[in-house]
Enzyme design. Structure first.
Site, PDB file in Angstrom:
ATOM      1  N   LYS A  22       0.830  -1.216   0.000  1.00  0.00           N
ATOM      2  CA  LYS A  22       0.000   0.000   0.000  1.00  0.00           C
ATOM      3  C   LYS A  22       0.862   1.263   0.000  1.00  0.00           C
ATOM      4  CE  LYS A  22      -2.090   2.058   3.983  1.00  0.00           C
ATOM      5  NZ  LYS A  22      -1.457   3.327   3.994  1.00  0.00           N
ATOM      6  N   ASN A  23       1.860   1.296   0.863  1.00  0.00           N
ATOM      7  CA  ASN A  23       2.637   2.531   0.995  1.00  0.00           C
ATOM      8  C   ASN A  23       3.568   2.791  -0.182  1.00  0.00           C
ATOM      9  OD1 ASN A  23       1.323   3.002   3.343  1.00  0.00           O
ATOM     10  ND2 ASN A  23       3.055   2.612   4.713  1.00  0.00           N
ATOM     11  N   ARG A  92      -4.405  10.247   3.908  1.00  0.00           N
ATOM     12  CA  ARG A  92      -3.221  11.071   4.115  1.00  0.00           C
ATOM     13  C   ARG A  92      -2.375  11.210   2.838  1.00  0.00           C
ATOM     14  NH1 ARG A  92       0.003  14.418   7.296  1.00  0.00           N
ATOM     15  NH2 ARG A  92       2.164  13.838   6.989  1.00  0.00           N
ATOM     16  N   CYS A 116      -5.568   8.315   8.858  1.00  0.00           N
ATOM     17  CA  CYS A 116      -5.748   7.748  10.193  1.00  0.00           C
ATOM     18  C   CYS A 116      -5.502   8.806  11.263  1.00  0.00           C
ATOM     19  CB  CYS A 116      -4.766   6.609  10.427  1.00  0.00           C
ATOM     20  SG  CYS A 116      -5.300   5.045   9.773  1.00  0.00           S
ATOM     21  N   ARG A 121      -0.615  15.249  12.078  1.00  0.00           N
ATOM     22  CA  ARG A 121       0.196  14.779  10.947  1.00  0.00           C
ATOM     23  C   ARG A 121       0.395  15.951  10.004  1.00  0.00           C
ATOM     24  NH1 ARG A 121      -1.596   8.788   9.183  1.00  0.00           N
ATOM     25  NH2 ARG A 121       0.497   8.805   8.337  1.00  0.00           N
ATOM     26  N   PRO A 122       1.283  16.856  10.389  1.00  0.00           N
ATOM     27  CA  PRO A 122       1.476  18.054   9.578  1.00  0.00           C
ATOM     28  C   PRO A 122       2.139  17.728   8.235  1.00  0.00           C
ATOM     29  CG  PRO A 122       3.124  17.945  11.332  1.00  0.00           C
ATOM     30  CD  PRO A 122       2.209  16.773  11.517  1.00  0.00           C
ATOM     31  N   ILE A 123       2.057  18.665   7.292  1.00  0.00           N
ATOM     32  CA  ILE A 123       2.787  18.509   6.029  1.00  0.00           C
ATOM     33  C   ILE A 123       3.709  19.706   5.820  1.00  0.00           C
ATOM     34  CG2 ILE A 123       1.201  16.928   4.828  1.00  0.00           C
ATOM     35  CD1 ILE A 123       0.064  19.394   3.365  1.00  0.00           C
ATOM     36  N   ASP A 124       4.155  20.277   6.937  1.00  0.00           N
ATOM     37  CA  ASP A 124       5.018  21.459   6.838  1.00  0.00           C
ATOM     38  C   ASP A 124       6.315  21.174   6.084  1.00  0.00           C
ATOM     39  OD1 ASP A 124       5.386  19.836   9.196  1.00  0.00           O
ATOM     40  OD2 ASP A 124       6.904  21.252   9.854  1.00  0.00           O
ATOM     41  N   LEU A 125       6.868  19.979   6.253  1.00  0.00           N
ATOM     42  CA  LEU A 125       8.131  19.673   5.555  1.00  0.00           C
ATOM     43  C   LEU A 125       7.904  19.546   4.056  1.00  0.00           C
ATOM     44  CD1 LEU A 125       9.588  16.992   8.000  1.00  0.00           C
ATOM     45  CD2 LEU A 125      10.127  19.413   7.880  1.00  0.00           C
ATOM     46  N   ASP A 305       4.222   1.115  12.046  1.00  0.00           N
ATOM     47  CA  ASP A 305       3.035   0.413  11.543  1.00  0.00           C
ATOM     48  C   ASP A 305       2.941  -1.028  12.055  1.00  0.00           C
ATOM     49  OD1 ASP A 305       2.362   2.668  10.198  1.00  0.00           O
ATOM     50  OD2 ASP A 305       2.806   1.921   8.197  1.00  0.00           O
ATOM     51  N   ILE A 327       7.174   7.760  16.669  1.00  0.00           N
ATOM     52  CA  ILE A 327       6.850   8.420  15.394  1.00  0.00           C
ATOM     53  C   ILE A 327       5.558   9.230  15.499  1.00  0.00           C
ATOM     54  CG2 ILE A 327       6.475   8.078  12.912  1.00  0.00           C
ATOM     55  CD1 ILE A 327       9.227   7.182  13.756  1.00  0.00           C
ATOM     56  N   ARG A 397      -8.752  -0.131   4.424  1.00  0.00           N
ATOM     57  CA  ARG A 397      -7.887   0.871   3.794  1.00  0.00           C
ATOM     58  C   ARG A 397      -6.547   0.262   3.403  1.00  0.00           C
ATOM     59  NH1 ARG A 397      -6.414   5.087   7.325  1.00  0.00           N
ATOM     60  NH2 ARG A 397      -4.995   5.273   5.578  1.00  0.00           N
TER      61      ARG A 397
HETATM   62  C1  UD1 Z   1       4.206   7.041   6.090  1.00  0.00           C
HETATM   63  C2  UD1 Z   1       3.344   5.809   5.942  1.00  0.00           C
HETATM   64  C3  UD1 Z   1       2.764   5.402   7.278  1.00  0.00           C
HETATM   65  C4  UD1 Z   1       3.875   5.236   8.283  1.00  0.00           C
HETATM   66  C5  UD1 Z   1       4.762   6.477   8.329  1.00  0.00           C
HETATM   67  C6  UD1 Z   1       5.987   6.302   9.224  1.00  0.00           C
HETATM   68  C7  UD1 Z   1       2.460   5.990   3.708  1.00  0.00           C
HETATM   69  C8  UD1 Z   1       1.255   6.161   2.847  1.00  0.00           C
HETATM   70  N1  UD1 Z   1       2.261   6.102   5.020  1.00  0.00           N
HETATM   71  O1  UD1 Z   1       3.360   8.090   6.552  1.00  0.00           O
HETATM   72  O2  UD1 Z   1       2.067   4.172   7.099  1.00  0.00           O
HETATM   73  O3  UD1 Z   1       3.281   5.050   9.555  1.00  0.00           O
HETATM   74  O4  UD1 Z   1       5.249   6.771   7.011  1.00  0.00           O
HETATM   75  O5  UD1 Z   1       6.743   5.209   8.802  1.00  0.00           O
HETATM   76  O6  UD1 Z   1       3.545   5.724   3.226  1.00  0.00           O
HETATM   77  N2  UD1 Z   1       6.076  15.036  10.037  1.00  0.00           N
HETATM   78  C9  UD1 Z   1       6.147  16.386  10.275  1.00  0.00           C
HETATM   79  N3  UD1 Z   1       6.015  17.235   9.200  1.00  0.00           N
HETATM   80  C10 UD1 Z   1       5.830  16.772   7.938  1.00  0.00           C
HETATM   81  C11 UD1 Z   1       5.758  15.388   7.712  1.00  0.00           C
HETATM   82  C12 UD1 Z   1       5.891  14.546   8.786  1.00  0.00           C
HETATM   83  O7  UD1 Z   1       6.302  16.837  11.403  1.00  0.00           O
HETATM   84  O8  UD1 Z   1       5.719  17.596   7.015  1.00  0.00           O
HETATM   85  C13 UD1 Z   1       6.197  14.092  11.182  1.00  0.00           C
HETATM   86  C14 UD1 Z   1       4.911  13.303  11.391  1.00  0.00           C
HETATM   87  O9  UD1 Z   1       3.994  14.020  12.193  1.00  0.00           O
HETATM   88  C15 UD1 Z   1       5.425  12.075  12.090  1.00  0.00           C
HETATM   89  C16 UD1 Z   1       6.788  11.850  11.433  1.00  0.00           C
HETATM   90  O10 UD1 Z   1       7.138  13.100  10.850  1.00  0.00           O
HETATM   91  O11 UD1 Z   1       5.596  12.310  13.451  1.00  0.00           O
HETATM   92  C17 UD1 Z   1       6.822  10.771  10.376  1.00  0.00           C
HETATM   93  O12 UD1 Z   1       5.891  11.073   9.372  1.00  0.00           O
HETATM   94  P1  UD1 Z   1       6.099  10.604   7.854  1.00  0.00           P
HETATM   95  O13 UD1 Z   1       7.348   9.817   7.743  1.00  0.00           O
HETATM   96  O14 UD1 Z   1       5.928  11.802   6.986  1.00  0.00           O
HETATM   97  O15 UD1 Z   1       4.877   9.641   7.665  1.00  0.00           O
HETATM   98  P2  UD1 Z   1       3.846   9.598   6.479  1.00  0.00           P
HETATM   99  O16 UD1 Z   1       4.540   9.838   5.189  1.00  0.00           O
HETATM  100  O17 UD1 Z   1       2.663  10.423   6.837  1.00  0.00           O
END
Ligand code: UD1
Length: 418
Positions: A22-23, A92, A116, A121-125, A305, A327, A397
């Site tokens: 899936k990922n 997400r 979920c 779960r920010p997307i600031d990065l 996960d 995480i 999902r």
């Molecule tokens: C992906 C996986 C999810 C897995 C996660 C961690 C997919 C579809 N999902 O989620 O199943 O649990 O990796 O292995 O591939 N963060 C920030 N800012 C950002 C982005 C992330 O602070 O812009 C933080 C998140 O809140 C979290 C950490 O970074 O604490 C890891 O997130 P990230 O690696 O981005 O996970 P996802 O890509 O959302």
């Protein structure tokens, strides 16, 4: 509404093929926008999140046709660069479309993604990285207005190795002039799979699997056929299911090198796990023992996960196991449900302490999120009597057919539409 009825106490035996990841497939589906042509995706899992991605592709004007486990996507008809809020909220991973649409169209309009409930779960990065590539992004009431007439490659240093941000930037970088280097990139196997897909289309990408990914943008891309890698989290779930229920299972196609922290924990717990080129076999003892602290971490650390499914398997172990979730902040929502089945778990902040009990009992429990829901099924396999696992749309999902797979391994599990 659907639920699973699970009768515990039946050891598992037999073999089951592992679905496509899936990922991996979600970012690849976003990446199909980049070649502006046809992608034949083989081993594509039929999941609710994949359906959601297909909906987005169709909304954008692309074609997507299923034939068994092959999904053929034709993105030549792309005719818009916005995504409706209802589609964004489905999951997400919809955020990954941002990089792909920007690379292809030079602009994008979308809203913050759903997914979920695991805490913030920010997307600031993602946004900061895209801005560094030259995108102008305005945020307004949950909407993102993005303009990128000319993306330019450069070095981008991530403050933490976010999987989604790494993928989003890889896709945007394909449309940027020159070389983009993502430093402190996530190293997950799914990022390697995305790189392999992009290369199969003709893109110049290297370094995936290490902490530096390089992309030389603006290469002409072409049609391609690609096979999605096997799902390491589905594999971890079935390994933990066997560890919980007892018995011996073989997971066809699973790759042990992607799961070494999970298999190490299962070995420590007393399972015999062997990996070879065809898959992974796991033989579980009648009762597991506790293991050293399980600390979730970015790959190659223990996957967040797989935390819930391992916890479920260890509920009946001898001794005490400490989990540390590093995480996501709200990733213990399954704990209260596991306690309903007789589990003994104490949570304090990011730490959960599992003290093994001799018996679990069937209960009516509710999935709180995707992997948490799978964990309830793993525990139910070892519980005396029947469990009702409600709210299984979360499980849909990420698992093609959890009941089918577990049933084929000898579990007594039934899906009921209520
Ligand atoms: C992906 C996986 C999810 C897995 C996660 C961690 C997919 C579809 N999902 O989620 O199943 O649990 O990796 O292995 O591939 N963060 C920030 N800012 C950002 C982005 C992330 O602070 O812009 C933080 C998140 O809140 C979290 C950490 O970074 O604490 C890891 O997130 P990230 O690696 O981005 O996970 P996802 O890509 O959302």
């Amino acid at each position: 509404m659907s639920r699973f009825l699970v009768e515990g106490g039946h050891p598992l035996s037999g073999e089951v093929p592992v679905q496509g990841a899936k990922n991996s497939v979600l970012p690849i589906l976003a990446a199909t926008l980049l070649n502006g042509g046809v992608t034949e995706l083989r081993g594509c899992p039929r999941l609710r999140d994949v359906d959601a991605s297909v909906e987005i592709l169709r909304y954008l004007g692309c074609d997507a046709v299923w034939q068994e486990d092959v999904l053929t996507v034709d993105t030549s008809g792309l005719c818009r660069w916005d995504i409706a809020d209802t589609l964004m909220r489905e999951m997400r991973s919809s955020a990954i479309f941002l990089g792909a649409i920007l690379a292809r169209c030079g602009q994008a309009e979308l809203t913050y993604p759903g997914g979920c409930e695991l805490g913030p779960r920010p997307i600031d990065l993602h946004i900061s990285g895209l801005r560094q590539l030259g995108a102008e992004i305005e945020e307004e009431g949950g909407a993102l207005h993005c303009r990128a007439p000319a993306l330019r490659g450069r070095d981008i240093v991530l403050s933490l190795p976010s999987v989604g941000a790494t993928e989003n930037l890889m896709l945007a970088a394909c449309g940027a002039e020159g070389v983009t280097r993502i430093v402190n990139a996530a190293r997950e196997p799914e990022i390697v799979d995305l790189q392999n897909y992009l290369r199969a289309c003709g893109a110049e990408v290297s370094g995936a699997g290490t902490d530096q990914v390089s992309v030389t943008g603006k290469r002409p891309l072409h049609d391609c056929t690609y096979t999605v890698m096997p799902d390491r989290i589905a594999a971890a779930t079935y390994l933990c299911a066997a560890a919980s229920a007892g018995g011996e299972v073989r997971l066809l196609g699973a790759r042990e090198r992607h799961l070494s922290t999970v298999t190490a924990a299962l070995r420590e717990a007393g399972c015999t796990v062997t990996g070879d080129s065809g898959g992974i076999t796991c033989r579980a003892p009648e009762r597991l023992r506790s293991v050293s602290p399980v600390r979730t971490a970015p790959y190659p650390g223990f996957p967040t996960d797989a935390q819930s499914v391992l916890m479920a398997a260890l509920l009946r172990s001898r001794g005490t196991t400490v989990f540390e979730e590093n995480i996501f902040t709200s990733r213990y929502r399954h704990v209260d449900e596991l306690i309903r089945m007789g589990g003994s778990i104490q949570v304090s902040g990011r730490v959960a302490v599992v003290t093994g009990v001799e018996r679990l009992h069937g209960a009516c429990v509710r999935s709180t999120d995707l992997r948490g829901g799978a964990a309830l099924c793993v525990a139910a396999l070892a519980a005396e009597g029947v469990s009702h696992v409600e709210n299984i749309s979360h499980i849909d999902r990420g698992y093609e057919d959890l009941a089918r797979d577990l049933e084929s391994l000898g579990a007594k599990i039934l899906r009921e539409e209520t």
